[in-house]
Design a protein around this motif. Structure first.
Motif, PDB file in Angstrom:
ATOM      1  N   ASP A   1      -7.188   4.088  -4.929  1.00 37.51           N
ATOM      2  CA  ASP A   1      -7.977   2.850  -4.998  1.00 37.51           C
ATOM      3  C   ASP A   1      -7.843   2.063  -3.706  1.00 37.51           C
ATOM      4  O   ASP A   1      -8.754   1.357  -3.296  1.00 37.51           O
ATOM      5  N   SER A   2      -6.684   2.174  -3.092  1.00 37.58           N
ATOM      6  CA  SER A   2      -6.500   1.579  -1.763  1.00 37.58           C
ATOM      7  C   SER A   2      -5.585   2.491  -0.960  1.00 37.58           C
ATOM      8  O   SER A   2      -4.665   3.104  -1.505  1.00 37.58           O
ATOM      9  N   LEU A   3      -5.881   2.584   0.316  1.00 38.40           N
ATOM     10  CA  LEU A   3      -5.174   3.519   1.189  1.00 38.40           C
ATOM     11  C   LEU A   3      -4.799   2.795   2.479  1.00 38.40           C
ATOM     12  O   LEU A   3      -5.667   2.317   3.204  1.00 38.40           O
ATOM     13  N   ALA A   4      -3.485   2.709   2.714  1.00 37.22           N
ATOM     14  CA  ALA A   4      -2.982   2.021   3.904  1.00 37.22           C
ATOM     15  C   ALA A   4      -2.498   3.051   4.913  1.00 37.22           C
ATOM     16  O   ALA A   4      -1.885   4.054   4.537  1.00 37.22           O
ATOM     17  N   LEU A   5      -2.779   2.818   6.178  1.00 35.31           N
ATOM     18  CA  LEU A   5      -2.375   3.790   7.193  1.00 35.31           C
ATOM     19  C   LEU A   5      -2.269   3.129   8.561  1.00 35.31           C
ATOM     20  O   LEU A   5      -2.725   2.019   8.779  1.00 35.31           O
ATOM     21  N   ASP A   6      -1.631   3.836   9.457  1.00 39.71           N
ATOM     22  CA  ASP A   6      -1.477   3.383  10.834  1.00 39.71           C
ATOM     23  C   ASP A   6      -2.280   4.268  11.772  1.00 39.71           C
ATOM     24  O   ASP A   6      -2.501   5.447  11.496  1.00 39.71           O
ATOM     25  N   LEU A   7      -2.681   3.701  12.893  1.00 39.84           N
ATOM     26  CA  LEU A   7      -3.210   4.530  13.981  1.00 39.84           C
ATOM     27  C   LEU A   7      -2.297   4.494  15.197  1.00 39.84           C
ATOM     28  O   LEU A   7      -2.522   5.205  16.162  1.00 39.84           O
ATOM     29  N   HIS A   8      -1.255   3.665  15.118  1.00 44.55           N
ATOM     30  CA  HIS A   8      -0.325   3.601  16.262  1.00 44.55           C
ATOM     31  C   HIS A   8       0.874   4.535  16.077  1.00 44.55           C
ATOM     32  O   HIS A   8       1.795   4.490  16.869  1.00 44.55           O
ATOM     33  N   LYS A   9       0.863   5.315  15.002  1.00 42.83           N
ATOM     34  CA  LYS A   9       1.914   6.319  14.857  1.00 42.83           C
ATOM     35  C   LYS A   9       1.297   7.684  15.133  1.00 42.83           C
ATOM     36  O   LYS A   9       1.285   8.160  16.265  1.00 42.83           O
ATOM     37  N   TRP A  10       0.728   8.272  14.052  1.00 49.48           N
ATOM     38  CA  TRP A  10       0.281   9.641  14.238  1.00 49.48           C
ATOM     39  C   TRP A  10      -1.079   9.785  14.929  1.00 49.48           C
ATOM     40  O   TRP A  10      -1.480  10.881  15.264  1.00 49.48           O
ATOM     41  N   MET A  11      -1.785   8.729  15.129  1.00 47.48           N
ATOM     42  CA  MET A  11      -2.989   8.846  15.949  1.00 47.48           C
ATOM     43  C   MET A  11      -2.699   8.400  17.383  1.00 47.48           C
ATOM     44  O   MET A  11      -3.597   8.340  18.214  1.00 47.48           O
ATOM     45  N   TYR A  12      -1.422   8.091  17.644  1.00 47.53           N
ATOM     46  CA  TYR A  12      -0.911   7.954  19.014  1.00 47.53           C
ATOM     47  C   TYR A  12      -1.515   6.787  19.791  1.00 47.53           C
ATOM     48  O   TYR A  12      -1.452   6.772  21.021  1.00 47.53           O
ATOM     49  N   MET A  13      -2.160   5.855  19.095  1.00 44.88           N
ATOM     50  CA  MET A  13      -2.765   4.732  19.821  1.00 44.88           C
ATOM     51  C   MET A  13      -1.705   3.669  20.093  1.00 44.88           C
ATOM     52  O   MET A  13      -0.741   3.554  19.346  1.00 44.88           O
ATOM     53  N   PRO A  14      -1.887   2.897  21.166  1.00 42.74           N
ATOM     54  CA  PRO A  14      -0.868   1.887  21.440  1.00 42.74           C
ATOM     55  C   PRO A  14      -0.832   0.812  20.354  1.00 42.74           C
ATOM     56  O   PRO A  14      -1.821   0.565  19.666  1.00 42.74           O
ATOM     57  N   TYR A  15       0.348   0.185  20.203  1.00 41.68           N
ATOM     58  CA  TYR A  15       0.497  -0.909  19.238  1.00 41.68           C
ATOM     59  C   TYR A  15      -0.471  -2.018  19.549  1.00 41.68           C
ATOM     60  O   TYR A  15      -0.725  -2.292  20.696  1.00 41.68           O
ATOM     61  N   GLU A  16      -0.966  -2.801  18.535  1.00 40.88           N
ATOM     62  CA  GLU A  16      -0.767  -2.587  17.127  1.00 40.88           C
ATOM     63  C   GLU A  16      -2.098  -2.189  16.519  1.00 40.88           C
ATOM     64  O   GLU A  16      -3.097  -2.839  16.794  1.00 40.88           O
ATOM     65  N   ILE A  17      -2.086  -1.188  15.657  1.00 44.18           N
ATOM     66  CA  ILE A  17      -3.313  -0.870  14.936  1.00 44.18           C
ATOM     67  C   ILE A  17      -3.040  -0.062  13.672  1.00 44.18           C
ATOM     68  O   ILE A  17      -2.481   1.028  13.705  1.00 44.18           O
ATOM     69  N   GLY A  18      -3.378  -0.682  12.553  1.00 46.37           N
ATOM     70  CA  GLY A  18      -3.324  -0.033  11.253  1.00 46.37           C
ATOM     71  C   GLY A  18      -4.640  -0.255  10.548  1.00 46.37           C
ATOM     72  O   GLY A  18      -5.567  -0.842  11.122  1.00 46.37           O
ATOM     73  N   CYS A  19      -4.727   0.190   9.309  1.00 41.53           N
ATOM     74  CA  CYS A  19      -6.005   0.086   8.580  1.00 41.53           C
ATOM     75  C   CYS A  19      -5.757   0.090   7.082  1.00 41.53           C
ATOM     76  O   CYS A  19      -4.876   0.805   6.599  1.00 41.53           O
ATOM     77  N   ILE A  20      -6.514  -0.726   6.371  1.00 46.48           N
ATOM     78  CA  ILE A  20      -6.525  -0.635   4.909  1.00 46.48           C
ATOM     79  C   ILE A  20      -7.939  -0.275   4.466  1.00 46.48           C
ATOM     80  O   ILE A  20      -8.914  -0.847   4.967  1.00 46.48           O
ATOM     81  N   LEU A  21      -8.031   0.697   3.579  1.00 43.15           N
ATOM     82  CA  LEU A  21      -9.310   1.065   2.969  1.00 43.15           C
ATOM     83  C   LEU A  21      -9.225   0.742   1.480  1.00 43.15           C
ATOM     84  O   LEU A  21      -8.190   0.996   0.854  1.00 43.15           O
ATOM     85  N   VAL A  22     -10.295   0.214   0.931  1.00 38.12           N
ATOM     86  CA  VAL A  22     -10.331  -0.102  -0.496  1.00 38.12           C
ATOM     87  C   VAL A  22     -11.585   0.529  -1.096  1.00 38.12           C
ATOM     88  O   VAL A  22     -12.694   0.321  -0.594  1.00 38.12           O
ATOM     89  N   ARG A  23     -11.377   1.311  -2.151  1.00 40.53           N
ATOM     90  CA  ARG A  23     -12.467   2.103  -2.720  1.00 40.53           C
ATOM     91  C   ARG A  23     -13.656   1.241  -3.136  1.00 40.53           C
ATOM     92  O   ARG A  23     -14.798   1.589  -2.864  1.00 40.53           O
ATOM     93  N   HIS A  24     -13.383   0.144  -3.815  1.00 37.15           N
ATOM     94  CA  HIS A  24     -14.483  -0.704  -4.304  1.00 37.15           C
ATOM     95  C   HIS A  24     -14.556  -1.986  -3.483  1.00 37.15           C
ATOM     96  O   HIS A  24     -13.723  -2.885  -3.638  1.00 37.15           O
ATOM     97  N   GLU A  25     -15.570  -2.045  -2.656  1.00 41.15           N
ATOM     98  CA  GLU A  25     -15.724  -3.152  -1.712  1.00 41.15           C
ATOM     99  C   GLU A  25     -15.654  -4.508  -2.407  1.00 41.15           C
ATOM    100  O   GLU A  25     -15.038  -5.454  -1.893  1.00 41.15           O
ATOM    101  N   GLU A  26     -16.258  -4.617  -3.564  1.00 40.82           N
ATOM    102  CA  GLU A  26     -16.334  -5.914  -4.228  1.00 40.82           C
ATOM    103  C   GLU A  26     -14.942  -6.440  -4.603  1.00 40.82           C
ATOM    104  O   GLU A  26     -14.659  -7.630  -4.489  1.00 40.82           O
TER     105      GLU A  26
END
Lengths: 497, 497
Positions: A301-326
């Protein structure tokens, strides 16, 4: 500089007095940074900050201007030589990021534009961020109808995801009425191996750490499903209100991945929210030989992740995705008069995209999307997939090297990119081995060889190598193992039979 | 590139294939960004993103690499021309940041080092951040014994400050037991003019927006003290538990500043926590002729502020200060096995500074302190003081220009750097005037003249200029007023008597 309009009284600015000398300084910085990144392998992974350098950082606030060239010289002498070390090819401590050249360039570009991507509005940074989020959804097989926002990292992403979970599942207007109006105590579940940021989020959200049921793990360091089912049942019988399960895609200790498919099914049956903390492990989804391990992640239903770890991008960048926008929007959207969204297509507020501030807790937001956008274009998703797989293969290779060394012992199965192991000396008891291995971690760091961290697995202190490093090569892991052996032997020289 | 060790199987990296061409590209970027910042005054403040450009950002994730030069070309053509506009000397919409050249350079340096400043550890970025926080305390007259941490901005800082307030004042172990174990409903107070991020923080923390008592304001747009006293008393009688007052140092709508001294005294008498939201207004403390307005700010139990607004640093950088370090740490410190702090002075974890992750909710943290450190050295605190005062003087000047124009009407006293006013046409009723002024805001933007935002003051839609811009000159405000007059006249041409 002279002003065009001499009859206006003198007004100051923070722009350079001399643009050309500032430009020259910028070019020098850029050259130095290129050299710094290019030659990182030739330096020790880490070194002490000398006391005299530390002492330098205790002076009071400067009142008068200092020439930019001098400030930069100070940076080169006092700051640059003493990094944490996480851009080095033999840094595998905790789970940190390596960064890239293009990522660093993008930060220069983003800060020069200095665009605020908080409110919506009709400017391009919003479109760049939307595209980056769409790309993340695409790569992870997450529904394109989902909402998302880039964050400072996975801690913030977990806070946002769990807020949406809490507010959606409460069964009343929690945003307005508060947790104290709930009739039942809201509780949620995760394994003992879940990341500390989940507990911090639960505490921040007012749920109380007691509400987070940390359940035992199976032999694969996954949440035990039978215990989970029993706990949900028992909590319901005892008058609690289970509302969420947190699945781990890549635990910090061992890189283990919960059975996300099973968790998704269970959550559907039990009407619970599935939040997945995929800080680094979510990216196993794109690794050809590892993606089967994270199947089910797309059902979160929600998925939290980083891009500054395994996507190797410089700090800081993460992301939250939520299945139902509303549900996402309902948890965060708030529009006071001074933030009124524009009508139609006119003016700066007349954008046609949602406002990012309606999906998180930041209002002012920088342009962190740019480094992701440029990086993904620079390498393409397939190269990221190969390098993530390469990190996993390297971890397996390190596992083999450990298994091939009689003095070393693997402490947990290598599921992904984390290798936990320790040096064993037959004549030592467990307490002595704990001390020995702590010392090995420190010696590796002190000698500049490699940075590992340590952790406790099943009561034993172990060395832990977490590989999210695009600069590492197999030979680096060979160096690691031979150096651990050398240091271990030196430290136990008086104990040899 | 060829590998030194040819018998190791080929491993990839995200480092450049060709360092020299990447270096060349970096220099081009740097030159372009210098030109971009230097010539900003010559461009329109803002312009529409054309539909064909927006459409460009809907392609799927790139699978194959794209040459860096091409990506940059795409950036120059499709991204760079369409910023929000907030670095322009005539951007006064909302309260945004201007950024500086050195700030942008520092972002390049920070991302190249890519140091993680989350856990403590013995590396220099922690010392830089500590020094920056010490400098902030010094400039604001806040006790040096206070703790602090740099944040993504004031929203995050407010969340942290209110969490410490909530947990400290709860009277039980709220972190562990959660809000639902409280016997009384916890409530807090602020004026109607408080920033929306306070409400968002209160909602996030599970207190519920109902718990935030938004009290009426006096003629100076300050929280009404008598109503505050009465409300606290009544809430106590009704069984609620008042725990905190949020004072505003610089409201978003009008720049008004609550009577912080009075609030501090009241909070001490009533045993309440005083949190001050000083996003931009805290910096009035260093302005020679405005500091008297924020007296009392140094008595706050927690003080949230930004450096990307009135200290003109590029996004993102804010700060939370907490008077009693122990209360701060108790609300956020958490140490799982894999984050064990080092003992003694050995190794990377053997640092002698507190861990920043023990004072906030981020674990991975970038090196945002560097831009603050370099910027404060570049200009010195006295120049910042002069330019902040300059912004206030410019706002007063704009107020004078408004007062001198019969067609314009000041909508609130100019207390600091925010000027609210509107165009009035004698033959129009209030609804028509609202529409007219909305249209003026849009025309100013559409014509690239200036960016103001609009807000509602005492039921009327008004133009709002918030000046946190180090590039603005008096002549820019003269342009603003004459253009508002021109547009207003054009729009009311058919209504002239």
């Amino acid at each position: 500089m002279k002003r065009e309009n001499e009859n206006v009284e003198f007004e100051e600015t923070l722009d350079p007095d001399d643009w050309e000398s500032m430009r020259k300084l910028g070019h020098k910085m850029l050259d130095d940074m290129m050299d710094y990144m290019k030659t990182v392998r030739e330096r020790p992974v880490w070194q002490h900050v000398p006391e005299r350098v530390k002492a330098h950082f205790s002076s009071p606030v400067p009142q008068q201007p200092q020439p930019p060239e001098e400030i930069y010289k100070e940076f080169v002498e006092k700051v640059l030589p003493y990094p944490m070390g996480n851009i080095h090819p033999r840094f595998w401590g905790w789970i940190l990021g390596t960064g890239t050249v293009m990522g660093a360039f993008a930060e220069l570009l983003a800060a020069s534009m200095n665009t605020n991507t908080g409110g919506g509005a009709n400017h391009i940074a919003n479109h760049v961020e939307k595209q980056v989020i769409d790309w993340i959804k695409e790569m992870l097989g997450y529904p394109q109808s989902a909402s998302g926002i880039l964050t400072s990292g996975c801690s913030a992403a977990n806070i946002i995801g769990l807020t949406v979970a809490r507010n959606t599942k409460a069964g009343f207007d929690l945003r307005r009425k508060g947790l104290q109006r709930a009739t039942q105590r809201m509780v949620l579940y995760a394994s003992q191996e879940v990341h500390s940021s989940i507990q911090k989020a639960v505490e921040l959200l007012g749920l109380g750490s007691e509400a987070l049921r940390l359940l035992p793990i199976n032999d694969y360091f996954q949440i035990d499903l039978e215990t989970l089912k029993t706990s949900i049942k028992k909590d319901r019988e005892d008058g609690y209100m289970p509302f969420c399960v947190v699945g781990a895609a890549g635990t910090t200790n061992t890189g283990s991945i919960d059975d996300l498919n099973a968790l998704a099914n269970l959550c559907q049956q039990e009407n619970l929210w599935l939040h997945v903390d995929g800080a680094f492990g979510a990216w196993a989804t794109i690794a050809p030989k590892a993606k089967n391990k994270v199947v089910g992640i797309e059902q979160a239903d929600s998925l939290a992740l980083d891009l500054h770890k395994w996507m190797y991008m410089p700090y800081e960048i993460g992301c939250i995705l939520v299945r139902h926008e509303e549900q996402h929007r309902k948890a965060f959207s708030l529009t006071p008069d001074y933030l009124a969204h524009g009508e139609g297509r006119l003016g700066l507020t007349g954008g046609d995209l949602p406002w990012f501030s309606d999906y998180g807790f930041q209002l002012s937001r920088g342009f962190r999307a740019l480094k992701a956008w440029m990086s993904l274009k620079e390498h393409g998703s397939r190269k990221y997939a190969r390098i993530i797989q390469q990190n996993i293969d390297q971890a397996l290779y390190l596992g083999e090297l450990v298994n091939a060394s009689p003095e070393l012992e693997l402490s947990a199965p290598v599921t992904l990119n984390v290798v936990c192991f320790r040096y064993v000396a037959p004549t030592m008891d467990n307490a002595e081995l704990d001390e020995l291995n702590k010392r090995i971690v420190i010696e590796l760091q002190e000698q500049g060889v490699a940075v590992l961290s340590g952790t406790v697995i099943k009561g034993k202190y172990v060395l832990r190598a977490a590989n999210t490093n695009h600069r590492s090569r197999r030979e680096d892991f060979e160096v690691l193992v031979s150096e651990v052996m050398r240091i271990g032997k030196e430290l136990t020289a008086d104990r040899q039979p």
